[in-house]
Scaffold this motif. Structure first.
Motif, mmCIF file in Angstrom:
data_model
loop_
_atom_site.group_PDB
_atom_site.id
_atom_site.type_symbol
_atom_site.label_atom_id
_atom_site.label_comp_id
_atom_site.label_asym_id
_atom_site.label_seq_id
_atom_site.Cartn_x
_atom_site.Cartn_y
_atom_site.Cartn_z
ATOM 1 N N GLY A 203 0.494 -1.337 -0.230
ATOM 2 C CA GLY A 203 0.138 0.204 -0.031
ATOM 3 C C GLY A 203 0.918 1.258 0.067
ATOM 4 N N VAL A 204 1.971 1.265 0.738
ATOM 5 C CA VAL A 204 2.701 2.429 0.829
ATOM 6 C C VAL A 204 3.296 2.783 -0.475
ATOM 7 N N ALA A 205 3.988 1.784 -1.141
ATOM 8 C CA ALA A 205 4.717 1.814 -2.347
ATOM 9 C C ALA A 205 3.714 2.261 -3.490
ATOM 10 N N ILE A 257 -6.017 18.156 -6.082
ATOM 11 C CA ILE A 257 -5.615 17.872 -4.882
ATOM 12 C C ILE A 257 -6.397 16.460 -4.150
ATOM 13 N N VAL A 258 -7.505 16.497 -4.757
ATOM 14 C CA VAL A 258 -8.512 15.591 -4.188
ATOM 15 C C VAL A 258 -8.259 13.986 -4.281
ATOM 16 N N VAL A 263 -5.893 8.945 -1.352
ATOM 17 C CA VAL A 263 -4.986 8.022 -1.315
ATOM 18 C C VAL A 263 -4.271 8.236 -0.092
ATOM 19 N N ILE A 264 -3.948 9.335 0.421
ATOM 20 C CA ILE A 264 -3.097 9.531 1.770
ATOM 21 C C ILE A 264 -4.145 9.196 3.010
ATOM 22 N N ASN A 269 -1.594 5.520 8.018
ATOM 23 C CA ASN A 269 -0.912 4.723 9.097
ATOM 24 C C ASN A 269 0.272 4.207 8.747
ATOM 25 N N TYR A 270 0.776 4.008 7.555
ATOM 26 C CA TYR A 270 1.906 3.463 6.961
ATOM 27 C C TYR A 270 2.876 4.531 6.359
#
Length: 280
Positions: A203-205, A257-258, A263-264, A269-270
């Motif tokens: 998810g972070v990648a 920006i939306v 996604v953020i 949390n990661y």
């Protein structure tokens, strides 16, 4: 000498939390450009170029209506989303086996190759704009979504490999050996057991691949013209006979920006592990 009378409790000054004041001031400083962008998007051009105001005096949603009803505007968002999703999928698919190889095996030059991957992020996109343009024009991929998606892989695949390798290194090797003893083939082990263990890393990648591809302008503008032109390129062409359309441009910026904000929210949390390349 008699003792001085104590001040009543109501006259005691409250203690100021300096850290809280600094944090609030810092957040306001960060949010000010976003607020001002939203503020401009709800104004007419006459009000924007006229007097200074902290909020819209003549509130209007005409700028957003222009973007959502004009194909030359909203197709820019569609094109951007198409090649960004394609790039994210390709980057993660390629980076997963590469990161697993770096985290589990030792081979000649592995450390040098691993570091060399990240150096691709150090090169400016302008270095690769002309070679990509010549190559894609020769093979008929110019002005297509896959052209931009593949071009962004040059930067996103190495980054995804670095992030995923950090997460994979934290998974004990005994899990791999136990799965092989239980009769799992490598593809089945990788999909059924290993990938769920590093789901947060994936998810972070994917988040970083999405963000870097979403905000990149030079390559996406160089490799497209009409059919796959992204919103970032569209936003640079808002000049009319009366000058710049500031309200529409601000509304386009707000809508840009939306997707990143959404996604953020899902990987919030990661993100710290992602910034540390999975090593925290």
């Amino acid at each position: 000498m008699a003792d001085a009378p104590a001040l009543p409790a109501s006259r005691v000054l409250p203690r100021v939390n300096v850290r809280a004041v600094v944090m609030v001031a810092y957040l306001l400083f960060l949010l000010l450009p976003i607020y001002w962008l939203v503020n401009m998007s709800l104004k007419t051009n006459a009000e924007i170029l006229g007097s200074f105001s902290l909020w819209p005096r003549d509130l209007t949603f005409r700028n957003y209506a222009t973007i959502l009803t004009d194909p030359s505007w909203y197709m820019g968002y569609v094109n951007s989303m198409i090649y960004v999703v394609m790039n994210t999928a390709i980057s993660i698919t390629v980076a997963l086996p590469a990161a697993y190889a770096f985290s589990r095996y030792t081979f000649l030059g592995d450390k040098h190759l691993f570091f060399w991957l990240l150096t691709n992020r150090m090169a400016p996109p302008a270095v690769f704009a002309l070679p990509f343009f010549q190559l894609y024009s020769s093979v008929g991929l110019f002005d297509t979504h896959i052209a931009v998606a593949l071009a962004h892989c040059l930067f996103n695949v190495p980054l995804a490999v670095w992030i995923l390798e950090g997460f994979m290194r934290g998974v004990p090797r005994e899990i791999d050996e136990t799965a092989y003893i239980d009769g799992y083939s490598f593809p089945r082990f990788f999909v059924k057991i290993f990938m769920p263990l590093i789901a947060s890393g994936i998810g972070v990648a994917a988040f970083f691949c999405f963000m870097f591809s979403w905000v990149e302008l030079l390559l996406s503008r160089t490799l497209t013209s009409v059919d796959a032109k992204p919103i970032a390129a569209t936003m640079t062409r808002t000049v009319s006979a009366s000058g710049l359309d500031w309200g529409v441009l601000a509304a386009a910026g707000v809508l840009t920006i939306v997707p990143g904000a959404l996604v953020i929210y899902f990987v919030r949390n990661y993100i710290a592990k992602g910034f540390a390349l999975g090593r925290v």
